[in-house]
Design a protein around this motif. Structure first.
Motif, PDB file in Angstrom:
ATOM      1  N   LEU A   1      41.465   3.166 -55.210  1.00 57.30           N
ATOM      2  CA  LEU A   1      41.486   1.737 -55.543  1.00 57.30           C
ATOM      3  C   LEU A   1      40.188   1.060 -55.116  1.00 57.30           C
ATOM      4  CD1 LEU A   1      45.122   0.748 -54.567  1.00 57.30           C
ATOM      5  CD2 LEU A   1      44.143   0.676 -56.846  1.00 57.30           C
ATOM      6  N   LEU A   2      39.674   1.439 -53.970  1.00 61.72           N
ATOM      7  CA  LEU A   2      38.470   0.790 -53.462  1.00 61.72           C
ATOM      8  C   LEU A   2      37.259   1.070 -54.335  1.00 61.72           C
ATOM      9  CD1 LEU A   2      38.804   1.308 -49.596  1.00 61.72           C
ATOM     10  CD2 LEU A   2      39.426  -0.681 -50.983  1.00 61.72           C
ATOM     11  N   THR A   3      37.261   2.191 -55.079  1.00 54.30           N
ATOM     12  CA  THR A   3      36.118   2.484 -55.945  1.00 54.30           C
ATOM     13  C   THR A   3      35.973   1.451 -57.063  1.00 54.30           C
ATOM     14  OG1 THR A   3      37.394   3.946 -57.416  1.00 54.30           O
ATOM     15  CG2 THR A   3      36.327   4.960 -55.499  1.00 54.30           C
ATOM     16  N   GLY A   4      37.049   0.729 -57.363  1.00 54.92           N
ATOM     17  CA  GLY A   4      36.980  -0.284 -58.409  1.00 54.92           C
ATOM     18  C   GLY A   4      36.548  -1.645 -57.913  1.00 54.92           C
ATOM     19  N   PHE A   5      36.344  -1.805 -56.605  1.00 54.19           N
ATOM     20  CA  PHE A   5      35.928  -3.084 -56.050  1.00 54.19           C
ATOM     21  C   PHE A   5      34.426  -3.266 -56.217  1.00 54.19           C
ATOM     22  CE2 PHE A   5      39.520  -4.337 -52.959  1.00 54.19           C
ATOM     23  CZ  PHE A   5      40.468  -3.758 -53.778  1.00 54.19           C
ATOM     24  N   ALA A   6      33.998  -4.509 -56.297  1.00 51.83           N
ATOM     25  CA  ALA A   6      32.574  -4.799 -56.494  1.00 51.83           C
ATOM     26  C   ALA A   6      31.743  -4.339 -55.299  1.00 51.83           C
ATOM     27  CB  ALA A   6      32.374  -6.295 -56.735  1.00 51.83           C
ATOM     28  N   ARG A   7      32.192  -4.649 -54.081  1.00 50.84           N
ATOM     29  CA  ARG A   7      31.483  -4.221 -52.871  1.00 50.84           C
ATOM     30  C   ARG A   7      32.496  -3.644 -51.894  1.00 50.84           C
ATOM     31  NH1 ARG A   7      27.153  -7.976 -50.140  1.00 50.84           N
ATOM     32  NH2 ARG A   7      26.924  -5.996 -49.050  1.00 50.84           N
ATOM     33  N   PRO A   8      32.943  -2.411 -52.140  1.00 53.43           N
ATOM     34  CA  PRO A   8      33.975  -1.830 -51.281  1.00 53.43           C
ATOM     35  C   PRO A   8      33.423  -1.451 -49.921  1.00 53.43           C
ATOM     36  CG  PRO A   8      33.156  -0.182 -52.805  1.00 53.43           C
ATOM     37  CD  PRO A   8      32.505  -1.482 -53.192  1.00 53.43           C
ATOM     38  N   PRO A   9      34.278  -1.430 -48.904  1.00 48.29           N
ATOM     39  CA  PRO A   9      33.828  -0.913 -47.613  1.00 48.29           C
ATOM     40  C   PRO A   9      33.625   0.595 -47.683  1.00 48.29           C
ATOM     41  CG  PRO A   9      36.182  -1.357 -47.579  1.00 48.29           C
ATOM     42  CD  PRO A   9      35.675  -1.877 -48.893  1.00 48.29           C
ATOM     43  N   LEU A  10      32.848   1.130 -46.761  1.00 47.82           N
ATOM     44  CA  LEU A  10      32.713   2.574 -46.656  1.00 47.82           C
ATOM     45  C   LEU A  10      34.037   3.172 -46.178  1.00 47.82           C
ATOM     46  CD1 LEU A  10      29.262   2.631 -44.822  1.00 47.82           C
ATOM     47  CD2 LEU A  10      29.671   2.980 -47.274  1.00 47.82           C
ATOM     48  N   VAL A  11      34.233   4.450 -46.461  1.00 49.05           N
ATOM     49  CA  VAL A  11      35.482   5.118 -46.083  1.00 49.05           C
ATOM     50  C   VAL A  11      35.175   6.368 -45.271  1.00 49.05           C
ATOM     51  CG1 VAL A  11      37.509   6.365 -46.929  1.00 49.05           C
ATOM     52  CG2 VAL A  11      36.789   4.254 -48.053  1.00 49.05           C
ATOM     53  N   VAL A  12      35.821   6.478 -44.125  1.00 52.64           N
ATOM     54  CA  VAL A  12      35.830   7.707 -43.323  1.00 52.64           C
ATOM     55  C   VAL A  12      37.278   8.159 -43.229  1.00 52.64           C
ATOM     56  CG1 VAL A  12      35.448   8.722 -41.052  1.00 52.64           C
ATOM     57  CG2 VAL A  12      33.801   7.066 -41.966  1.00 52.64           C
ATOM     58  N   PHE A  13      37.570   9.372 -43.692  1.00 53.48           N
ATOM     59  CA  PHE A  13      38.934   9.884 -43.577  1.00 53.48           C
ATOM     60  C   PHE A  13      39.140  10.488 -42.191  1.00 53.48           C
ATOM     61  CE2 PHE A  13      38.579   9.822 -48.221  1.00 53.48           C
ATOM     62  CZ  PHE A  13      39.786   9.228 -48.543  1.00 53.48           C
ATOM     63  N   VAL A  14      40.293  10.177 -41.606  1.00 51.62           N
ATOM     64  CA  VAL A  14      40.678  10.713 -40.302  1.00 51.62           C
ATOM     65  C   VAL A  14      42.066  11.310 -40.480  1.00 51.62           C
ATOM     66  CG1 VAL A  14      41.030  10.236 -37.859  1.00 51.62           C
ATOM     67  CG2 VAL A  14      39.352   8.901 -39.144  1.00 51.62           C
ATOM     68  N   THR A  15      42.170  12.630 -40.496  1.00 54.04           N
ATOM     69  CA  THR A  15      43.408  13.281 -40.901  1.00 54.04           C
ATOM     70  C   THR A  15      43.620  14.590 -40.164  1.00 54.04           C
ATOM     71  OG1 THR A  15      44.566  14.250 -42.813  1.00 54.04           O
ATOM     72  CG2 THR A  15      42.159  14.363 -42.813  1.00 54.04           C
ATOM     73  N   ALA A  16      44.883  15.030 -40.138  1.00 55.39           N
ATOM     74  CA  ALA A  16      45.208  16.320 -39.541  1.00 55.39           C
ATOM     75  C   ALA A  16      45.150  17.454 -40.553  1.00 55.39           C
ATOM     76  CB  ALA A  16      46.611  16.257 -38.921  1.00 55.39           C
TER      77      ALA A  16
ATOM     78  N   VAL B   1      32.255   8.834 -46.471  1.00 56.47           N
ATOM     79  CA  VAL B   1      31.119   9.001 -45.575  1.00 56.47           C
ATOM     80  C   VAL B   1      31.304  10.232 -44.701  1.00 56.47           C
ATOM     81  CG1 VAL B   1      29.888   7.971 -43.622  1.00 56.47           C
ATOM     82  CG2 VAL B   1      30.588   6.551 -45.550  1.00 56.47           C
ATOM     83  N   ASP B   2      32.551  10.482 -44.258  1.00 60.39           N
ATOM     84  CA  ASP B   2      32.808  11.607 -43.372  1.00 60.39           C
ATOM     85  C   ASP B   2      34.288  11.958 -43.440  1.00 60.39           C
ATOM     86  OD1 ASP B   2      32.353  13.615 -41.551  1.00 60.39           O
ATOM     87  OD2 ASP B   2      31.390  12.323 -40.063  1.00 60.39           O
ATOM     88  N   TYR B   3      34.624  13.131 -42.872  1.00 64.04           N
ATOM     89  CA  TYR B   3      35.988  13.646 -42.883  1.00 64.04           C
ATOM     90  C   TYR B   3      36.264  14.197 -41.485  1.00 64.04           C
ATOM     91  CZ  TYR B   3      40.050  16.018 -45.016  1.00 64.04           C
ATOM     92  OH  TYR B   3      41.321  16.428 -45.380  1.00 64.04           O
ATOM     93  N   VAL B   4      36.996  13.431 -40.691  1.00 66.40           N
ATOM     94  CA  VAL B   4      37.221  13.754 -39.281  1.00 66.40           C
ATOM     95  C   VAL B   4      38.635  14.299 -39.109  1.00 66.40           C
ATOM     96  CG1 VAL B   4      37.271  12.841 -36.933  1.00 66.40           C
ATOM     97  CG2 VAL B   4      35.635  11.914 -38.606  1.00 66.40           C
ATOM     98  N   LEU B   5      38.744  15.446 -38.465  1.00 68.20           N
ATOM     99  CA  LEU B   5      40.049  16.068 -38.258  1.00 68.20           C
ATOM    100  C   LEU B   5      40.672  15.617 -36.943  1.00 68.20           C
ATOM    101  CD1 LEU B   5      39.383  19.729 -39.464  1.00 68.20           C
ATOM    102  CD2 LEU B   5      40.686  17.944 -40.640  1.00 68.20           C
ATOM    103  N   LYS B   6      41.988  15.447 -36.980  1.00 68.69           N
ATOM    104  CA  LYS B   6      42.747  15.144 -35.767  1.00 68.69           C
ATOM    105  C   LYS B   6      43.062  16.450 -35.040  1.00 68.69           C
ATOM    106  CE  LYS B   6      45.159  11.206 -37.877  1.00 68.69           C
ATOM    107  NZ  LYS B   6      46.490  10.699 -38.263  1.00 68.69           N
ATOM    108  N   PRO B   7      43.240  16.440 -33.722  1.00 70.24           N
ATOM    109  CA  PRO B   7      43.064  15.274 -32.843  1.00 70.24           C
ATOM    110  C   PRO B   7      41.595  14.858 -32.764  1.00 70.24           C
ATOM    111  CG  PRO B   7      43.425  17.268 -31.558  1.00 70.24           C
ATOM    112  CD  PRO B   7      43.644  17.646 -32.975  1.00 70.24           C
TER     113      PRO B   7
END
Length: 252
Positions: A77-92, A106-112
């Motif tokens: 959804l954010l890709t359709g915004f005029a000026r979307p915020p950056l996204v960093v995924f934080v997931t297990a 921007v990045d993909y951070v693994l949990k923990p």
């Protein structure tokens, strides 16, 4: 100084992430949201506030698996915004990385989450935000009333309204279901109900709008009413049951 929003449905994880972000000297403010719908409301306020406004958000630290809208849905959804915020995924989960980077994460951070690893993600976000130059966005309009425009991974598609079997409310958004898949659009269900009433769409529940032509069966069982749309059975609320039966009886 980055303005950050952390999104996670697990409260202890969310609190820890917000704490770590606020401890980073490159982060000016960090707030939390417990699900994607809450995050969307917060991001909409940020966009209305403007890039220098008090509610602005530079980067979203986003969990993937959440009830309702998941993190990948929100990022699309954010890709359709005029000026979307950056996204960093934080997931297990490691197995969504390809999809995440397809969405320009921007990045993909693994949990923990380790403090050092999160600091690296913050550094990347800060550098990208500094280097970013907003590009003008040409608004895309629906070509005609027979189609609805959807955005998926930066690609604009035009879905024929006649192919939509039913619509499901998801917060301030709606998910359009077709035989070939589903699409999330930033349109309230009530708006689609009004727009498509003349095209044979009828509300059967507070969360569902259905195309009459795609209803295969009307089922009655111990006082409950449901309809079969393709292979999916949808419940009909009591307040909408009589109107639906009358419409189906008059259907050619």
């Amino acid at each position: 100084m980055l303005r950050a929003l952390a999104v996670d449905d697990e409260r202890p994880t969310l609190e820890e992430l917000v704490y770590l972000l606020n401890a980073d000297p490159r982060v000016g403010t960090a707030e939390g949201a417990g699900d994607a719908t809450e995050a969307l409301r917060r991001i909409n306020r940020a966009l209305e506030s403007g890039p220098d406004g008090p509610d602005a958000i530079d980067v979203v630290f986003l969990d993937i698996q959440m009830p309702g809208l998941d993190g990948l849905d929100l990022a699309r959804l954010l890709t359709g915004f005029a000026r979307p915020p950056l996204v960093v995924f934080v997931t297990a989960h490691e197995d969504f990385a390809v999809q995440a980077f397809d969405l320009k994460a921007v990045d993909y951070v693994l949990k923990p989450v380790r403090r050092e690893r999160l600091a690296e993600a913050v550094r990347r976000a800060a550098e990208q935000r500094t280097a970013a130059v907003p590009a003008p966005r040409i608004p895309v309009h629906e070509p005609d009333p027979d189609h609805v425009t959807v955005e998926l991974g930066g690609v604009t598609r035009f879905v024929p309204v006649d192919e939509i079997t039913h619509v499901e409310a998801q917060g301030d958004y709606a998910r359009l279901h077709t035989d070939r898949g589903s699409h999330l659009v930033r349109i309230p269900l009530s708006t689609l109900e009004e727009r498509w009433r003349a095209r044979g769409f009828v509300r059967i529940h507070r969360r569902h709008l259905v195309a009459l032509r795609h209803i295969g069966e009307l089922r009655l069982d111990a006082g409950t009413v449901s309809v079969l749309v393709g292979t999916e059975e949808l419940q009909v609320s009591r307040r909408h049951a009589r109107e639906l039966r009358d419409l189906l009886m008059r259907r050619p």
